[in-house]
Design a protein around this motif. Structure first.
Motif, PDB file in Angstrom:
ATOM      1  N   PHE A  34      54.137  53.820  27.779  1.00  0.00           N
ATOM      2  CA  PHE A  34      54.090  52.492  26.803  1.00  0.00           C
ATOM      3  C   PHE A  34      52.420  52.749  26.416  1.00  0.00           C
ATOM      4  CE2 PHE A  34      57.451  50.568  29.002  1.00  0.00           C
ATOM      5  CZ  PHE A  34      57.525  51.170  30.232  1.00  0.00           C
ATOM      6  N   TYR A  36      50.110  49.323  25.053  1.00  0.00           N
ATOM      7  CA  TYR A  36      49.921  47.993  25.267  1.00  0.00           C
ATOM      8  C   TYR A  36      48.673  47.600  24.427  1.00  0.00           C
ATOM      9  CZ  TYR A  36      53.436  46.631  28.722  1.00  0.00           C
ATOM     10  OH  TYR A  36      54.469  46.512  29.504  1.00  0.00           O
ATOM     11  N   GLY A  43      46.223  37.910  26.455  1.00  0.00           N
ATOM     12  CA  GLY A  43      46.623  39.023  27.441  1.00  0.00           C
ATOM     13  C   GLY A  43      47.338  40.186  26.646  1.00  0.00           C
ATOM     14  N   LEU A  44      47.867  41.041  27.521  1.00  0.00           N
ATOM     15  CA  LEU A  44      48.454  42.401  26.996  1.00  0.00           C
ATOM     16  C   LEU A  44      49.836  42.044  26.318  1.00  0.00           C
ATOM     17  CD1 LEU A  44      46.528  43.164  29.068  1.00  0.00           C
ATOM     18  CD2 LEU A  44      47.946  45.317  29.204  1.00  0.00           C
ATOM     19  N   LEU A  46      53.200  44.440  24.412  1.00  0.00           N
ATOM     20  CA  LEU A  46      53.637  45.821  24.145  1.00  0.00           C
ATOM     21  C   LEU A  46      53.743  46.033  22.892  1.00  0.00           C
ATOM     22  CD1 LEU A  46      55.125  47.946  25.501  1.00  0.00           C
ATOM     23  CD2 LEU A  46      57.434  47.101  24.856  1.00  0.00           C
ATOM     24  N   PHE A  89      45.704  50.373  25.544  1.00  0.00           N
ATOM     25  CA  PHE A  89      46.070  50.493  27.067  1.00  0.00           C
ATOM     26  C   PHE A  89      47.502  51.437  26.983  1.00  0.00           C
ATOM     27  CE2 PHE A  89      42.933  48.149  29.529  1.00  0.00           C
ATOM     28  CZ  PHE A  89      42.981  47.068  28.988  1.00  0.00           C
ATOM     29  N   GLY A 105      46.297  53.173  32.031  1.00  0.00           N
ATOM     30  CA  GLY A 105      44.697  53.892  31.819  1.00  0.00           C
ATOM     31  C   GLY A 105      43.700  52.770  31.753  1.00  0.00           C
ATOM     32  N   LYS A 106      42.343  53.249  31.595  1.00  0.00           N
ATOM     33  CA  LYS A 106      41.312  52.328  31.502  1.00  0.00           C
ATOM     34  C   LYS A 106      41.006  51.529  30.188  1.00  0.00           C
ATOM     35  CE  LYS A 106      38.962  54.818  35.105  1.00  0.00           C
ATOM     36  NZ  LYS A 106      37.453  55.383  35.443  1.00  0.00           N
TER      37      LYS A 106
ATOM     38  N   TYR B  31      61.378  40.397  38.557  1.00  0.00           N
ATOM     39  CA  TYR B  31      59.969  41.082  38.972  1.00  0.00           C
ATOM     40  C   TYR B  31      58.828  40.257  38.344  1.00  0.00           C
ATOM     41  CZ  TYR B  31      56.625  44.820  39.029  1.00  0.00           C
ATOM     42  OH  TYR B  31      55.636  45.587  39.581  1.00  0.00           O
ATOM     43  N   TYR B  35      47.807  41.248  38.313  1.00  0.00           N
ATOM     44  CA  TYR B  35      46.788  42.444  38.178  1.00  0.00           C
ATOM     45  C   TYR B  35      45.606  41.790  37.858  1.00  0.00           C
ATOM     46  CZ  TYR B  35      50.839  45.521  36.715  1.00  0.00           C
ATOM     47  OH  TYR B  35      51.903  45.911  36.614  1.00  0.00           O
ATOM     48  N   GLN B  37      41.541  42.759  35.879  1.00  0.00           N
ATOM     49  CA  GLN B  37      41.251  43.453  34.908  1.00  0.00           C
ATOM     50  C   GLN B  37      39.625  43.406  34.935  1.00  0.00           C
ATOM     51  OE1 GLN B  37      41.663  42.267  30.944  1.00  0.00           O
ATOM     52  NE2 GLN B  37      41.783  44.338  29.991  1.00  0.00           N
ATOM     53  N   GLY B  42      40.265  49.286  33.709  1.00  0.00           N
ATOM     54  CA  GLY B  42      41.764  49.078  33.252  1.00  0.00           C
ATOM     55  C   GLY B  42      42.225  47.917  34.222  1.00  0.00           C
ATOM     56  N   LEU B  43      43.566  47.732  34.306  1.00  0.00           N
ATOM     57  CA  LEU B  43      44.377  46.919  34.898  1.00  0.00           C
ATOM     58  C   LEU B  43      44.703  47.496  36.420  1.00  0.00           C
ATOM     59  CD1 LEU B  43      44.797  45.925  32.170  1.00  0.00           C
ATOM     60  CD2 LEU B  43      46.564  44.393  33.011  1.00  0.00           C
ATOM     61  N   LEU B  45      47.084  46.610  40.054  1.00  0.00           N
ATOM     62  CA  LEU B  45      48.153  45.807  40.510  1.00  0.00           C
ATOM     63  C   LEU B  45      47.628  45.126  41.945  1.00  0.00           C
ATOM     64  CD1 LEU B  45      50.997  44.856  40.309  1.00  0.00           C
ATOM     65  CD2 LEU B  45      51.569  46.851  41.624  1.00  0.00           C
ATOM     66  N   PHE B  90      45.698  38.760  35.359  1.00  0.00           N
ATOM     67  CA  PHE B  90      47.024  38.614  34.594  1.00  0.00           C
ATOM     68  C   PHE B  90      47.975  38.639  35.411  1.00  0.00           C
ATOM     69  CE2 PHE B  90      45.190  38.624  30.348  1.00  0.00           C
ATOM     70  CZ  PHE B  90      44.106  39.411  30.505  1.00  0.00           C
ATOM     71  N   GLU B 102      59.713  46.714  29.531  1.00  0.00           N
ATOM     72  CA  GLU B 102      58.561  46.111  29.006  1.00  0.00           C
ATOM     73  C   GLU B 102      58.396  44.996  30.129  1.00  0.00           C
ATOM     74  OE1 GLU B 102      59.258  43.933  25.340  1.00  0.00           O
ATOM     75  OE2 GLU B 102      57.299  43.108  25.360  1.00  0.00           O
ATOM     76  N   GLN B 103      57.138  44.798  30.497  1.00  0.00           N
ATOM     77  CA  GLN B 103      56.444  43.743  31.263  1.00  0.00           C
ATOM     78  C   GLN B 103      55.956  42.578  30.128  1.00  0.00           C
ATOM     79  OE1 GLN B 103      54.644  44.292  34.821  1.00  0.00           O
ATOM     80  NE2 GLN B 103      55.689  46.004  35.502  1.00  0.00           N
ATOM     81  N   PHE B 105      53.164  39.573  29.731  1.00  0.00           N
ATOM     82  CA  PHE B 105      51.924  39.140  30.285  1.00  0.00           C
ATOM     83  C   PHE B 105      51.510  37.919  29.836  1.00  0.00           C
ATOM     84  CE2 PHE B 105      50.072  42.732  32.306  1.00  0.00           C
ATOM     85  CZ  PHE B 105      50.859  44.005  31.966  1.00  0.00           C
ATOM     86  N   GLY B 106      51.055  37.214  30.686  1.00  0.00           N
ATOM     87  CA  GLY B 106      50.548  35.786  30.589  1.00  0.00           C
ATOM     88  C   GLY B 106      49.063  35.979  29.772  1.00  0.00           C
ATOM     89  N   PRO B 107      48.572  34.996  29.410  1.00  0.00           N
ATOM     90  CA  PRO B 107      47.172  34.902  28.684  1.00  0.00           C
ATOM     91  C   PRO B 107      45.966  35.045  29.692  1.00  0.00           C
ATOM     92  CG  PRO B 107      47.776  32.672  29.168  1.00  0.00           C
ATOM     93  CD  PRO B 107      48.892  33.451  29.717  1.00  0.00           C
TER      94      PRO B 107
END
Lengths: 114, 114
Positions: A34, A36, A43-44, A46, A89, A105-106, B31, B35, B37, B42-43, B45, B90, B102-103, B105-107
């Motif tokens: 992916f 992002y 937020g992130l 896709l 990302f 990744g970072k 799910y 995360y 940041q 990066g992010l 978990l 996040f 795809e995930q 994400f919130g803000p």
């Protein structure tokens, strides 16, 4: 374990320049890949994805091809705009057992100047 | 359809205080994950859940607790805040059927621990 390495930033380009952000990965299975994007203060989201080797993901003029032989997923855009300024990302998702972890990744900060 | 919502947007705590970061989604996703940041990292978990009543640790779980009593909500608790927990948090969610896709994400919640 899984890992993602992407090029260090920041990257600064002029409008209409060509963009490449390199991303390579290490994974023991057959991950999905992916990109992002994170715009300032948000937020992130896709940007694009590829779920198997040789797949090309594309969206908003951005493209990336899943290269299993080089374990890479480089992001490209032919002509960037000021509105593309954001953090990008690269990430992979590898479902094994009950672990649905997304490895990032970072991040690479892109700034596009008019 | 609000997607993934997080509250608060900003929070300042003193060392040793406790608080709960809220996360909710209205997409009926099984799910959910948290995360953090940090610059140059990066992010990463923290915790994740594959359904109500099921949680598991991610990469950096120390200092954080989670529970999942409903499909919609996945709060993150800091029992005794430390300066090392200063970060942007996040929440993300995904359908299990789409976990390799795809995930969402919130803000984000920007937390400062003094």
């Amino acid at each position: 374990g899984n890992s993602v390495t992407q090029m260090e930033g920041p990257v600064t380009l002029s409008e209409e320049a060509f963009l490449t952000i390199n991303c390579t990965y290490t994974a023991t299975g057959y991950p999905s890949l992916f990109w992002y994007v994170q715009y300032p203060g948000e937020g992130l989201q896709l940007l694009l994805k590829a779920t198997k080797a040789d797949d090309k993901g594309s969206n908003k003029g951005f493209e990336a091809t899943y290269r299993k032989e080089t374990t890479s997923f480089h992001l490209e855009k032919g002509s960037v705009q000021v509105s593309d300024s954001a953090v990008y990302f690269c990430a992979l998702s590898d479902r094994r057992g009950s672990n649905y972890k997304l490895t990032f990744g970072k991040g690479t900060l892109l700034t596009v100047n008019p | 359809n609000a997607g993934v919502t997080q509250t608060p947007k900003f929070q300042v705590l003193k060392t040793g205080q406790s608080m709960t970061l809220q996360c909710a989604q209205d997409m009926n996703h099984e799910y959910m994950s948290w995360y953090r940041q940090d610059p140059g990292m990066g992010l990463r978990l923290i915790h994740y859940s594959v359904g109500a009543g099921i949680t598991d640790q991610g990469e950096v779980p120390n200092g954080y607790n989670v529970s999942r009593s409903t499909t919609e909500d996945f709060p993150l608790r800091l029992l005794s805040a430390a300066p090392s927990q200063t970060s942007v948090y996040f929440c993300a969610s995904s359908s299990l059927a789409g976990i390799l896709n795809e995930q969402f994400f919130g803000p984000g919640t920007r937390l400062t621990v003094l």
